[in-house]
Every structure is written in C-alpha cells, then in structure tokens.
Design a protein around this motif. Structure first.
Motif, mmCIF file in Angstrom:
data_model
loop_
_atom_site.group_PDB
_atom_site.id
_atom_site.type_symbol
_atom_site.label_atom_id
_atom_site.label_comp_id
_atom_site.label_asym_id
_atom_site.label_seq_id
_atom_site.Cartn_x
_atom_site.Cartn_y
_atom_site.Cartn_z
ATOM 1 N N SER A 1 0.127 0.260 -63.836
ATOM 2 C CA SER A 1 -0.703 1.257 -64.496
ATOM 3 C C SER A 1 -0.852 2.375 -63.471
ATOM 4 O O SER A 1 -1.617 2.248 -62.507
ATOM 5 C CB SER A 1 -2.066 0.678 -64.877
ATOM 6 N N THR B 1 4.067 0.755 -67.037
ATOM 7 C CA THR B 1 5.471 0.917 -66.709
ATOM 8 C C THR B 1 5.970 -0.370 -66.066
ATOM 9 O O THR B 1 5.335 -0.872 -65.126
ATOM 10 C CB THR B 1 5.670 2.091 -65.725
ATOM 11 N N VAL C 1 8.743 -2.221 -63.799
ATOM 12 C CA VAL C 1 9.699 -1.852 -62.756
ATOM 13 C C VAL C 1 10.343 -3.133 -62.230
ATOM 14 O O VAL C 1 9.660 -4.017 -61.722
ATOM 15 C CB VAL C 1 9.019 -1.086 -61.603
ATOM 16 N N ALA D 1 4.428 -4.848 -63.459
ATOM 17 C CA ALA D 1 3.814 -3.975 -64.463
ATOM 18 C C ALA D 1 2.829 -3.088 -63.724
ATOM 19 O O ALA D 1 1.943 -3.580 -63.012
ATOM 20 C CB ALA D 1 3.113 -4.797 -65.535
ATOM 21 N N THR E 1 -1.068 3.547 -70.087
ATOM 22 C CA THR E 1 0.381 3.410 -70.120
ATOM 23 C C THR E 1 0.810 2.453 -69.023
ATOM 24 O O THR E 1 0.424 2.606 -67.866
ATOM 25 C CB THR E 1 1.057 4.777 -69.911
#
Length: 132
Positions: free
Chosen positions: A50, A4, A6, A48, A2
């Motif tokens: 992880s 994310t 930010v 990005a 996944t």
C-alpha cells in the motif's frame, strides 16, 4: 486503498519480520534473515504494498521440478479480509505455473480452511507430518 503486488521485491529483513510478527502474533523485535533465506530457498516471493508499506507477503519454494510449496502467507491484521491474501495466492500460483510446476501444495491450520479451499481453490488431500 490501492494495493500493488511486486514479485521478488528487495526484501528488508526488519520490515518483513515485523509484518510476519503482526500476522502470526510473534515478537516484532526478532529480525529473521528473510532476504538470505529467500535467495537460497524460494522460487519466488510476492509482496503486497500500500504505497511503500508492505501489507502482505507470500513465498513459493519448490523441489526444482514439478512441485511447489506455498509458505508464509501473511497479511497485516489491519488489512485482512480485503482480498489481499487471495491476490497474493493467485500471484504465487501464476508464478509457480510459469516456472513449469504442476502442483502447488499448502499446509494450513483448521481456521484457514475456508480461505485456502473455498477462496483460493485448493482441494483437500491427505498428508503426513513429523514434528522435529
């Protein structure tokens, strides 16, 4: 895995320098003052992650008006070709549009043409460059 995204995350100079060196083949021992540069010159930046590991980055600079510039798009080589770069560019585009920009510019090397033109939707334009 996944990922994310930010926006305007707190930048650790050593961590971003290591990612940049891995993505562009530089010396990971050289630490660039990213946080200071971004706070002075960037409209925004996107990381990005992880988990807590930074695996991708892009920054958007601008002229304070309608033109924004995409810089330093980087994805850790172990994570490339998984959509992270495209997601970063999409997030940067959204941020530039939200700031009222009408144009997002990017320069790239020939081997990245497919990525920027076909995957990210940029169109080719004429441009000029003076080496300094």
């Amino acid at each position: 895995m996944t990922i994310t995204l930010v926006t305007r995350f707190p930048v650790d100079d050593a961590t971003l320098s290591t990612l940049h060196a891995r993505a562009f083949g530089g010396d990971p021992a050289v630490v660039t003052p990213w946080a200071a540069r971004l706070s002075r010159h960037a409209m925004t930046w996107v990381g990005a992650f992880s988990g807590t590991r930074l695996v991708g980055f892009v920054q958007v600079c601008w002229d304070g008006g309608t033109h924004a510039f995409l810089l330093d798009t980087a994805v850790d080589p172990a994570e490339q070709h998984s959509g992270i770069g495209t997601a970063l560019v999409e997030a940067a585009t959204t941020e530039a549009r939200a700031a009222g920009c009408e144009w997002l510019h990017v320069d790239f090397e020939p081997h990245l043409r497919h990525f920027y033109l076909d995957r990210c939707g940029f169109r080719p334009t004429d441009a000029g460059l003076i080496p300094l």
